[in-house]
Write an enzyme that holds these catalytic residues in place. Structure first.
Site: not given
Ligand code: GLA
Length: 380
Positions: A62, A169, A221
């Site tokens: 990355s 998502d 969550y």
């Protein structure tokens, strides 16, 4: 992108793919309750230059990683849920999920570059997963549709990474189209592209990234999800989606647990808000969705209890300085808020929010206008 891949791996990539981050207009935490959501894709995206390999290795790099320049190399046979390799868990989880589903994938080199803000509730991790899945789908000619890629990526996130998220998502990143919000029924993944052109109505949607980092795997969550499941069980329905809005009061009366009751109220009223927004938009009533968004924030703050002082400050300040509607978006506990404004009020509202953050001693928020962009695609 191609240059970056060549600099890292010394060869040309076979292709370049892109997958966007998302913002959710309305329908929060409904996706793991078989409910409705309405996200749209951001122009911000994760790009991946990719080549297949035949030797059972996955190499990922990355340009925006924690240690730029490091290639993470993993043997596909070693991939297993619970492994921890930092950000590489997202692409590795997708490779794991593909192979676990029986697809003959023999390796890949991937080089990522992303401008999706990280940890801002804008689905940077879904963008990495979806771009990886899309690239491998094409390189290995797997023939999977967008919704199937989304399911696979959700499995990577749930099982490999260990975050108990819903399907919103990944579906948003895989299936959104420019100029539209995606109305998604998360029970059967039925989709409808809803035209969403605010500029034509003299309005804008601002995204305000509070820069408060959120994390899904930190337990809160999962606790909300477990609370919703307990609510469905207490009511004897498969999911809270099955509780009708006009039967809400009666249903609440049957729930004994004081912590579960407000969670149920949020999910049932939030599904109803998505339906109201759909109806208003189909009647051309864009301005009228503002108060519905604001109601959604109050419900997330008071019933679902996942807001935070920074998100509340954005919403309160924006509304006090002329916004039409505002709410937190995404998983909560930080991340971003969305603010619906008349175009000519955008600067005033932005300035007010920035000043309020400075006065409260908070880090300066990042503010940008979100226009619905394209979903995942081949870029080169
Ligand atoms: C996160 C999850 C989604 C969804 C939202 C809340 O973004 O990844 O599945 O649950 O939170 O709506």
């Amino acid at each position: 992108m191609t240059d970056g891949f060549r600099a890292v791996y010394g060869t040309e990539p076979t292709g370049v793919w892109a997958a966007p981050g998302r913002v959710n207009l309305i329908g929060e935490h409904t996706d793991y309750n078989d409910g409705f959501v309405m996200p749209f894709a951001l122009p911000h995206a994760t790009l991946a230059a990719v080549s297949p390999r035949t030797d059972g290795l996955l190499r990922v790099h990355s340009a925006s990683g924690e240690v730029p320049g490091d290639i993470v190399e993993l043997a596909l046979d070693d991939l297993a849920p619970g492994r921890r390799d930092g950000w590489a868990d997202y692409p590795a989880g997708v490779l794991w999920a593909l192979r676990d589903a029986g697809h003959a994938v023999t390796g890949a080199d991937l080089h990522f570059v992303s401008d999706v803000p990280h940890g801002a509730g804008l689905s940077s991790s879904a963008a990495i997963e979806v771009v990886t899945a899309l690239a491998l789908n094409e390189l290995y000619e797997l023939g999977l549709a967008g919704w199937q890629l989304a399911r696979l990526c959700q499995r990577a996130e749930n099982v490999y990474v260990g975050a108990p998220t819903g399907i919103m998502d990944q579906t948003a990143s895989a299936c959104c189209t420019a100029g539209h919000a995606l109305f998604l029924d998360t029970r059967d993944l039925t989709q409808r592209q809803v035209p969403f052109d605010l500029a034509a109505h003299g309005m804008r949607l601002l995204v305000v990234d509070t820069r408060v980092q959120h994390a899904h795997s930190d337990g809160e969550y999962g606790k909300r999800r477990a609370g919703c499941e307990a609510g469905a069980a207490a009511l004897g329905v498969p999911a809270l989606r099955d509780v009708p809005h006009d039967g809400l009061e009666e249903a609440l009366g049957r729930i004994e647990d004081d912590e579960v009751r407000p969670l149920v109220r949020h999910i049932v009223t939030e599904n109803h808000r998505v339906e109201r927004v759909i109806e208003l938009l189909s009647q051309g009533g864009v301005r009228a969705i503002g108060p519905v968004l604001t109601e959604g924030h109050a419900s997330l703050r008071d019933d679902f209890r996942i807001s935070c002082p920074e998100l509340d400050l954005v919403v309160d300040t924006a509304l006090a300085s002329g916004a039409i509607g505002a709410r937190m978006t995404g998983g909560g506990f930080g991340g971003s808020a969305i603010v619906l404004v008349d175009s000519d009020a955008a600067d005033t509202v932005t300035k007010s929010v920035q000043e309020a953050f400075a006065a409260a001693g908070y880090a300066a928020p990042r503010v940008f206008t979100a226009v619905p962009g394209a979903g995942a695609r081949r870029a080169r």
